[in-house]
Design an enzyme around this catalytic site. Structure first.
Site, short mmCIF file in Angstrom:
data_model
loop_
_atom_site.label_atom_id
_atom_site.label_comp_id
_atom_site.label_asym_id
_atom_site.label_seq_id
_atom_site.Cartn_x
_atom_site.Cartn_y
_atom_site.Cartn_z
N TYR A 51 0.86 -1.19 0.00
CA TYR A 51 0.00 0.00 0.00
C TYR A 51 0.89 1.23 0.00
CZ TYR A 51 -5.00 -0.52 0.17
OH TYR A 51 -6.30 -0.70 -0.19
N GLU A 53 -0.47 4.85 -0.51
CA GLU A 53 -1.27 6.06 -0.76
C GLU A 53 -0.39 7.30 -0.61
OE1 GLU A 53 -4.05 4.39 1.79
OE2 GLU A 53 -5.76 4.82 0.50
N ASP A 196 -6.66 13.49 -25.22
CA ASP A 196 -6.71 12.09 -24.77
C ASP A 196 -6.07 11.27 -25.89
OD1 ASP A 196 -7.39 9.47 -24.35
OD2 ASP A 196 -9.47 9.86 -23.78
N THR A 222 -3.97 6.03 -21.92
CA THR A 222 -3.84 4.70 -21.32
C THR A 222 -2.44 4.22 -21.70
OG1 THR A 222 -4.88 3.77 -23.28
CG2 THR A 222 -6.27 4.02 -21.34
N LYS A 225 -2.44 0.40 -25.03
CA LYS A 225 -2.87 0.29 -26.44
C LYS A 225 -1.62 0.30 -27.32
CE LYS A 225 -7.50 2.12 -25.60
NZ LYS A 225 -7.61 2.98 -24.41
N ARG A 231 -2.29 -2.66 -18.60
CA ARG A 231 -3.46 -1.80 -18.47
C ARG A 231 -3.12 -0.75 -17.42
NH1 ARG A 231 -6.68 -4.56 -21.52
NH2 ARG A 231 -8.16 -2.86 -21.55
N1 DSN Z 1 -12.28 0.70 -24.88
C1 DSN Z 1 -11.38 1.62 -25.53
C2 DSN Z 1 -11.31 1.35 -26.99
O1 DSN Z 1 -11.50 0.23 -27.38
O2 DSN Z 1 -11.03 2.27 -27.75
C3 DSN Z 1 -11.74 3.02 -25.25
O3 DSN Z 1 -11.98 3.14 -23.91
#
Ligand code: DSN
Length: 439
Positions: A51, A53, A196, A222, A225, A231
């Site tokens: 932990y 925080e 974003d 994120t 990707k 993730r």
């Molecule tokens: N779920 C993501 C995507 O597939 O683009 C976006 O949040």
């Protein structure tokens, strides 16, 4: 996985089943990818036990000397890679990252402006059902008729609505985003501008898409990707952001904790640090360029088969196909492709008249198959399989009426599952995929 087999053979088996699935199909959902073994090892490490925080050297728990170093390393690597002065690596995923930014700079009822979900925006960009649309006054822009960003309309809306926050960066937009133009509009109305870049972060780092950093105040992304990490997510503030509001880092840090989250997932932070290291290597630049090359070849092959591509093609990693000319719904097309071993997602297209569960299009991309080493000639083969698969369901139109549609859907799925041509393609895909190991 010796301990797992012994302790929980059921979950072990399911993981192995999923591993097999991931090996035997073409993963073409544009937001998915394969992380490296090194990323997975960090993710599955003892750091999950802690932990922590707070932030490095400002924690609410003892015993964080090592975790402080892990988090600082992740921060330093992100700052260098994206050329930003501040980063928060604690958001648990993309939606919490965007919610944190909104929470940091808006009061309930303040106006935010984002692209409508049906046109390629994200849930967190102001969808009425999402927190972003429920607690703030969300105004939503659309694309032009040709599927491109309509800057004239965007500027007009910004001047009229005077949003406090404008969001750019999308989840289903196949073209280069002109962040400079967004920056000019935001400056004109005095709005914060957030990019974003979840979908294109890896392309930006690899030099295959222009960076928003000189033009926006805040960047969210994120990490799983095109960036090919675990993730997770990050929030960054640019020099321009600091000039507009020197308190932005403080506001964002406290929006994450105590605003929205408790303890960060330190194993995730370590895995993000590993992926940022990997994204700084020259091999990653080649990867990012190849992702785009593959998507462009795939798009031009699909055009030869008379697929209608939103905006006419792609500049990035994704392709959005409007299937109305093939007279097949996106849900059925995606299902047929899955039976054929090609995994994409059903997706709305601009000005879609169908509901989100039965949209008129599909969205696909090349990040994961490029990680496996596929190149231009392989895209030609994939396009041919896709065409063959869609031919099997072309003309099978979905009833417009709700009840008839759900009855039809059940029946057609049974038929498609047993389609011999689709099952034959799946066999060919399986053999082909073996040439391209997953990391
Ligand atoms: N779920 C993501 C995507 O597939 O683009 C976006 O949040």
């Amino acid at each position: 996985m010796k301990a797992l087999i012994k302790t929980d053979p059921q979950i072990y088996k399911l993981i192995k089943d999923e591993e097999k699935r991931q090996k035997e199909v073409l993963e073409m959902i544009p937001s998915e990818n394969y992380t490296s073994k090194a990323v997975m090892e960090a993710l599955g490490s003892v750091l999950t036990n802690k932990y922590s925080e707070g932030y490095p050297r400002r924690r609410y728990y003892q015993g964080n000397n090592v975790i402080d170093q892990v988090e600082s390393l992740a921060q330093d690597r992100a700052k260098k890679l994206f050329d930003v002065p501040y980063v928060n690596v604690q958001p648990l995923s993309g939606s919490p990252a965007n919610a944190a930014v909104e929470f940091a700079i808006l009061n309930p009822g303040d106006t935010l402006m984002g692209l409508k979900l049906a046109f390629g925006g994200h849930l967190t960009h102001g969808l009425p059902l999402n927190l972003s649309g429920r607690f703030f006054r969300a105004v939503q822009y659309e694309l032009a008729g040709d599927g491109s960003l309509d800057f004239e309309a965007i500027e007009k809306m910004a001047l009229k609505e005077k949003p406090k926050l404008i969001i750019c960066g999308f989840t289903a937009y196949p073209r280069i985003i002109d962040f400079k133009k967004f920056g000019q509009i935001a400056d004109k109305v005095g709005a914060y501008l957030m990019a974003d870049i979840a979908h294109i972060a890896g392309l930006i780092v690899g030099g295959a898409h222009p960076s928003p950093v000189p033009f926006v105040h805040i960047v969210t992304t994120t990490t799983h990707k095109t960036l090919r990490g675990p993730r997770g997510a990050m929030i960054m503030v640019t020099e321009k952001g600091l000039r507009k509001d020197p308190d932005l880092p403080k506001k964002i840090d406290s929006a994450i904790i105590p605003g929205l989250q408790g303890g960060p997932h330190d194993n995730q932070t370590a895995a993000i640090a590993v992926s940022l290291y990997e994204a700084g290597l020259s091999s990653f630049k080649k990867y990012a360029q190849q992702v785009v090359k593959n998507a462009q070849i795939l798009a031009s092959e699909l055009l030869k088969y008379e697929f209608s591509l939103v905006s006419g093609g792609t500049d990035n990693h994704l392709i959005l196909i409007d299937l109305r000319n093939k007279k097949v719904n996106g849900a059925l097309a995606a299902f047929a492709l899955e039976v054929a071993g090609i995994v994409v997602n059903k997706n709305g297209v601009p000005f879609d008249t169908m509901p989100p569960f039965y949209p008129s299009g599909i969205r696909l991309g090349t990040p994961a198959i490029t990680t496996r080493g596929m190149k231009e000639k392989d895209m030609k083969r994939i396009a041919s399989w896709m065409n063959q698969a869609i031919e099997e369901v072309a003309g099978k139109e979905m009833p417009k009426e709700k009840e008839a549609r759900s009855k039809y859907w059940k029946a057609i799925r049974k038929e498609v599952e047993k389609n011999k041509t689709l099952l034959q393609i799946a066999e060919e895909v399986k053999v082909f995929s073996q040439e391209f190991p997953i990391p």
